[in-house]
Enzyme design. Structure first.
Site, PDB file in Angstrom:
ATOM      1  N   LYS A  60       1.989   9.662  -5.237  1.00 48.36           N
ATOM      2  CA  LYS A  60       0.569   9.327  -5.060  1.00 48.36           C
ATOM      3  C   LYS A  60      -0.331  10.511  -5.413  1.00 48.36           C
ATOM      4  O   LYS A  60      -0.025  11.650  -5.110  1.00 48.36           O
ATOM      5  CB  LYS A  60       0.338   8.926  -3.604  1.00 48.36           C
ATOM      6  CG  LYS A  60      -1.102   8.589  -3.249  1.00 48.36           C
ATOM      7  CD  LYS A  60      -1.213   8.066  -1.826  1.00 48.36           C
ATOM      8  CE  LYS A  60      -2.650   7.769  -1.436  1.00 48.36           C
ATOM      9  NZ  LYS A  60      -2.744   7.235  -0.063  1.00 48.36           N
ATOM     10  N   SER A 106      -8.597   1.850   4.560  1.00 52.82           N
ATOM     11  CA  SER A 106      -7.292   2.349   5.023  1.00 52.82           C
ATOM     12  C   SER A 106      -7.284   2.457   6.543  1.00 52.82           C
ATOM     13  O   SER A 106      -8.292   2.850   7.145  1.00 52.82           O
ATOM     14  CB  SER A 106      -7.022   3.751   4.441  1.00 52.82           C
ATOM     15  OG  SER A 106      -6.930   3.669   3.049  1.00 52.82           O
ATOM     16  N   HIS A 136       1.300   2.124   4.219  1.00 53.97           N
ATOM     17  CA  HIS A 136       0.380   3.270   4.264  1.00 53.97           C
ATOM     18  C   HIS A 136       0.523   4.002   5.600  1.00 53.97           C
ATOM     19  O   HIS A 136       0.834   3.404   6.636  1.00 53.97           O
ATOM     20  CB  HIS A 136      -1.050   2.770   4.094  1.00 53.97           C
ATOM     21  CG  HIS A 136      -2.066   3.845   3.851  1.00 53.97           C
ATOM     22  ND1 HIS A 136      -2.498   4.698   4.832  1.00 53.97           N
ATOM     23  CD2 HIS A 136      -2.716   4.202   2.734  1.00 53.97           C
ATOM     24  CE1 HIS A 136      -3.398   5.535   4.330  1.00 53.97           C
ATOM     25  NE2 HIS A 136      -3.550   5.260   3.055  1.00 53.97           N
ATOM     26  N   LYS A 163      -5.941  -5.244   3.885  1.00 47.19           N
ATOM     27  CA  LYS A 163      -6.732  -4.057   3.565  1.00 47.19           C
ATOM     28  C   LYS A 163      -7.632  -4.329   2.369  1.00 47.19           C
ATOM     29  O   LYS A 163      -7.149  -4.550   1.271  1.00 47.19           O
ATOM     30  CB  LYS A 163      -5.783  -2.896   3.255  1.00 47.19           C
ATOM     31  CG  LYS A 163      -6.475  -1.655   2.725  1.00 47.19           C
ATOM     32  CD  LYS A 163      -5.462  -0.550   2.514  1.00 47.19           C
ATOM     33  CE  LYS A 163      -6.120   0.671   1.914  1.00 47.19           C
ATOM     34  NZ  LYS A 163      -5.169   1.777   1.734  1.00 47.19           N
ATOM     35  N   HIS A 214     -10.790  -2.354   1.206  1.00 50.87           N
ATOM     36  CA  HIS A 214     -10.991  -1.052   0.555  1.00 50.87           C
ATOM     37  C   HIS A 214     -11.765  -1.114  -0.761  1.00 50.87           C
ATOM     38  O   HIS A 214     -11.611  -0.260  -1.631  1.00 50.87           O
ATOM     39  CB  HIS A 214      -9.650  -0.337   0.335  1.00 50.87           C
ATOM     40  CG  HIS A 214      -9.783   1.135   0.555  1.00 50.87           C
ATOM     41  ND1 HIS A 214      -8.792   2.047   0.331  1.00 50.87           N
ATOM     42  CD2 HIS A 214     -10.843   1.881   0.971  1.00 50.87           C
ATOM     43  CE1 HIS A 214      -9.202   3.275   0.584  1.00 50.87           C
ATOM     44  NE2 HIS A 214     -10.461   3.182   0.972  1.00 50.87           N
ATOM     45  N   CYS A 259      -5.839   4.243  -3.782  1.00 49.56           N
ATOM     46  CA  CYS A 259      -6.155   2.876  -3.371  1.00 49.56           C
ATOM     47  C   CYS A 259      -7.321   2.158  -4.016  1.00 49.56           C
ATOM     48  O   CYS A 259      -7.127   1.188  -4.729  1.00 49.56           O
ATOM     49  CB  CYS A 259      -6.424   2.866  -1.866  1.00 49.56           C
ATOM     50  SG  CYS A 259      -4.979   3.075  -0.921  1.00 49.56           S
ATOM     51  N   ASP A 271       0.846  -1.199   0.000  1.00 52.16           N
ATOM     52  CA  ASP A 271       0.000   0.000   0.000  1.00 52.16           C
ATOM     53  C   ASP A 271       0.885   1.254   0.000  1.00 52.16           C
ATOM     54  O   ASP A 271       1.710   1.434   0.894  1.00 52.16           O
ATOM     55  CB  ASP A 271      -0.891  -0.021   1.251  1.00 52.16           C
ATOM     56  CG  ASP A 271      -2.008   0.995   1.135  1.00 52.16           C
ATOM     57  OD1 ASP A 271      -2.797   1.123   2.079  1.00 52.16           O
ATOM     58  OD2 ASP A 271      -2.091   1.665   0.081  1.00 52.16           O
ATOM     59  N   ASP A 272       0.722   2.083  -1.036  1.00 50.28           N
ATOM     60  CA  ASP A 272       1.449   3.362  -1.114  1.00 50.28           C
ATOM     61  C   ASP A 272       2.964   3.159  -1.111  1.00 50.28           C
ATOM     62  O   ASP A 272       3.710   4.028  -0.665  1.00 50.28           O
ATOM     63  CB  ASP A 272       1.069   4.294   0.044  1.00 50.28           C
ATOM     64  CG  ASP A 272      -0.376   4.735  -0.018  1.00 50.28           C
ATOM     65  OD1 ASP A 272      -0.785   5.534   0.835  1.00 50.28           O
ATOM     66  OD2 ASP A 272      -1.088   4.277  -0.927  1.00 50.28           O
ATOM     67  N   ARG A 286      -7.264  -1.149  -6.603  1.00 52.32           N
ATOM     68  CA  ARG A 286      -7.598  -2.498  -6.124  1.00 52.32           C
ATOM     69  C   ARG A 286      -8.721  -3.123  -6.941  1.00 52.32           C
ATOM     70  O   ARG A 286      -8.726  -4.325  -7.205  1.00 52.32           O
ATOM     71  CB  ARG A 286      -7.953  -2.438  -4.630  1.00 52.32           C
ATOM     72  CG  ARG A 286      -6.750  -2.136  -3.783  1.00 52.32           C
ATOM     73  CD  ARG A 286      -7.071  -1.513  -2.426  1.00 52.32           C
ATOM     74  NE  ARG A 286      -5.847  -0.918  -1.918  1.00 52.32           N
ATOM     75  CZ  ARG A 286      -4.934  -1.597  -1.218  1.00 52.32           C
ATOM     76  NH1 ARG A 286      -5.149  -2.831  -0.873  1.00 52.32           N
ATOM     77  NH2 ARG A 286      -3.801  -1.006  -0.856  1.00 52.32           N
ATOM     78  N   ASP A 334      -0.147  -0.715  -4.866  1.00 49.19           N
ATOM     79  CA  ASP A 334      -1.395  -0.178  -5.420  1.00 49.19           C
ATOM     80  C   ASP A 334      -1.267   1.203  -6.046  1.00 49.19           C
ATOM     81  O   ASP A 334      -2.067   1.562  -6.911  1.00 49.19           O
ATOM     82  CB  ASP A 334      -2.468  -0.142  -4.331  1.00 49.19           C
ATOM     83  CG  ASP A 334      -2.161   0.881  -3.238  1.00 49.19           C
ATOM     84  OD1 ASP A 334      -3.107   1.272  -2.530  1.00 49.19           O
ATOM     85  OD2 ASP A 334      -0.985   1.291  -3.107  1.00 49.19           O
ATOM     86  N   ASN A 335      -0.321   1.993  -5.595  1.00 52.63           N
ATOM     87  CA  ASN A 335      -0.142   3.341  -6.146  1.00 52.63           C
ATOM     88  C   ASN A 335       1.148   3.930  -5.589  1.00 52.63           C
ATOM     89  O   ASN A 335       1.799   3.319  -4.745  1.00 52.63           O
ATOM     90  CB  ASN A 335      -1.336   4.250  -5.822  1.00 52.63           C
ATOM     91  CG  ASN A 335      -1.709   4.266  -4.339  1.00 52.63           C
ATOM     92  OD1 ASN A 335      -2.690   3.680  -3.939  1.00 52.63           O
ATOM     93  ND2 ASN A 335      -0.889   4.898  -3.504  1.00 52.63           N
TER      94      ASN A 335
END
Ligand SMILES: O=[N+]([O-])c1ccc(O)c(OS(=O)(=O)O)c1
Ligand SMILES: [Mg+2]
Length: 481
Positions: A284, A132, A211, A105, A107, A51, A11-12, A55, A263-264
């Site tokens: 991001k 998140s 994250h 996660k 989301h 996010c 994540d991130d 996903r 994811d990003n």
């Protein structure tokens, strides 16, 4: 026998965050092992700079605009979620007899009576936080031992962060110091149980790491030169090590595809507690490379030869690839992903020639913001983002307002991966021809794109926020168990 799949989703996490992608102080020995023994991608893309949309695309093989997971992200009280008529990777594999589990996660929506949760989307088992972990007050929670409070306030005014097991809240607020151990045990038990039953399995592990706010339990906190961000990343890496050990112990390593990506792009706004996009521009929330080019590693000893590929690929391609490897039927819908088995197994060229970049908040009137065609990246619109603030690059912060480019800015990403030097189009016939090709690809893509009903525009309802004792009052503070 049909292969197993372990899909690891950070994540991130940025293109420059892993040790095997050049970060000098990160400690990621297990991910480095996957890279050394597997195929490391240099040109792998997610589909959104944030996010939830990213996903949705990972699990459906379709852009988020088709499934309706736009604009922005889902919240604890969101009415919408990933529509149940979308087919996820888990639902592609269930008819083939696979055991399926999601850990971490989600989301992609909770909704009334948990209608959008993983257990309604093809997953037999779920243990995790459904959105998140900053979507609930964290200023009073412990993120590092012995009792170091989390960095920042997070989202005040909603319920504290719930840990769910399938559709039941197991703990609220979650205890961050025990969370990774719980995830690791749940995952290794799932692998061991499936392997013992000789049942093929799909494990989807979308970690909360890295994250904001970063957290790490015993055994990871204070263990890296990089500080809190590095410790969180190390904890994730350690869990990956536990999964690899379990695959070995149960004898399924040579029959399992492990795929890792993120994811990003990184939250540059968190300064040294944020991620790192390496040489790529911004992070991001933006459609520059730093927001959407991700680290990606495919590991399958005996089937995938170790190496590095510069072929273009995407999270969109994971569903078609898994379907092909499992001999499963593709969903009869418009898929944007392509099967990348040939890249993995024979280090062939990619079938993917283009990649479309949507912003955090796609709108039909603007359409795609950028697209990549071969080695060229064309920006039709550029815009900064809050999540990419605080960098010296003036194109990244939120006050870099929306700008249209006609003709588009065009970069040669092989000569200039940092998107520093737009190509001078005037008086260059070959670049004019390239511009025409790019415009044609854009037209064809936009003609194929039908925006699904926005799930996020359905808004939020405080009563839908997960609360472990729903009769309590006053909400949301009383939701504690
Ligand atoms: O894009 N957004 O509007 C957005 C809002 C709140 C978030 O916490 C967030 O971060 S995300 O959920 O990790 O993507 C993104
Ligand atoms: Mg994210």
């Amino acid at each position: 026998s049909p292969p197993n799949f372990v899909l690891l989703f950070a994540d991130d996490l940025g293109f420059g965050d892993l040790s095997c992608y050049g970060h000098p102080s990160s400690l990621t020995p297990n991910l480095d092992r996957l890279a050394a023994g597997g195929l490391r991608f240099t040109d792998f893309y997610c589909t959104s700079p944030v996010c939830s949309p990213s996903r949705a695309s990972l699990l459906t093989g379709r852009y988020q605009t088709r499934s309706g997971i736009y604009p922005g992200v889902l919240y604890p009280g969101s009415r919408g979620g990933l529509p149940l008529n979308e087919t996820t990777i888990a639902e592609v594999l269930k008819p083939m007899g696979y055991a399926t589990a999601a850990i971490g996660k989600w989301h992609l929506g909770v909704g009334a009576n948990g209608m959008f949760l993983p257990t309604r989307q093809g997953f037999d088992h779920y243990l995790g936080i459904p959105y998140s972990h900053d979507m609930g007050p964290c200023w009073n929670l412990t993120c590092f031992p012995p009792d170091v409070k989390c960095f920042g306030l997070c989202d005040v005014g909603t319920v504290t962060v719930p840990l769910m097991h399938n559709e039941v809240i197991k703990q609220q607020p979650v205890n961050f110091l025990d969370l990774e151990r719980a995830y690791s045990d749940f995952a290794t038990n799932f692998i061991t149980t499936s392997a013992k039953k000789k049942q093929p399995f799909f494990l989807y592990y979308p970690s909360h790491h890295t994250h904001y706010p970063q957290y790490a339990g015993q055994g990871a906190a204070g263990r890296t030169l990089r500080g809190p961000f590095g410790d969180a990343l190390f904890e994730f890496d350690n869990t990956i090590g536990n999964l690899l050990t379990t695959l070995e112990k149960t004898g399924v390593t040579n029959n399992t595809l492990v795929f890792f990506t993120s994811d990003n792009g990184p939250e540059l706004m968190r300064l040294s507690r944020g991620g790192n996009a390496g040489p790529l521009k911004c992070g991001k929330g933006t459609t520059y490379e730093g927001g959407m080019r991700e680290p990606a590693i495919a590991f399958w000893p005996g089937t995938i030869r170790p190496g590095v590929t510069h072929e273009m690929a995407s999270t969109l391609d994971i569903l078609p690839t898994i379907a092909s490897l499992a001999g499963a039927k593709l969903p009869q819908v418009m898929l944007d992903g392509v099967d990348m088995t040939e890249i993995l197994v024979n280090q062939e060229k990619s079938k993917r020639e283009t990649m479309v970049f949507y912003p955090t908040d796609p709108a039909e009137k603007y359409g795609l913001f950028a697209l990549r065609l071969g080695k060229y990246k064309a920006h039709f619109y550029t815009q900064g983002a809050t999540h990419s603030g605080t960098t010296p690059d003036q194109d990244c912060p939120v006050f870099a307002v929306l700008k249209a480019h006609d003709p588009p800015l065009i970069f040669d990403l092989e000569a200039d991966p940092s998107e520093h030097y737009p190509l001078p189009l005037t008086g260059k016939p070959d670049l004019q021809a390239l511009l025409e090709r790019i415009k044609k690809v854009k037209e064809q893509f936009e003609a194929s794109m039908v925006f699904g009903e926005s799930q996020i525009s359905k808004g939020t309802d405080p009563d839908l926020e997960p609360c472990c004792n729903p009769q309590c009052s006053p909400k949301p503070g009383c939701c504690k168990c």
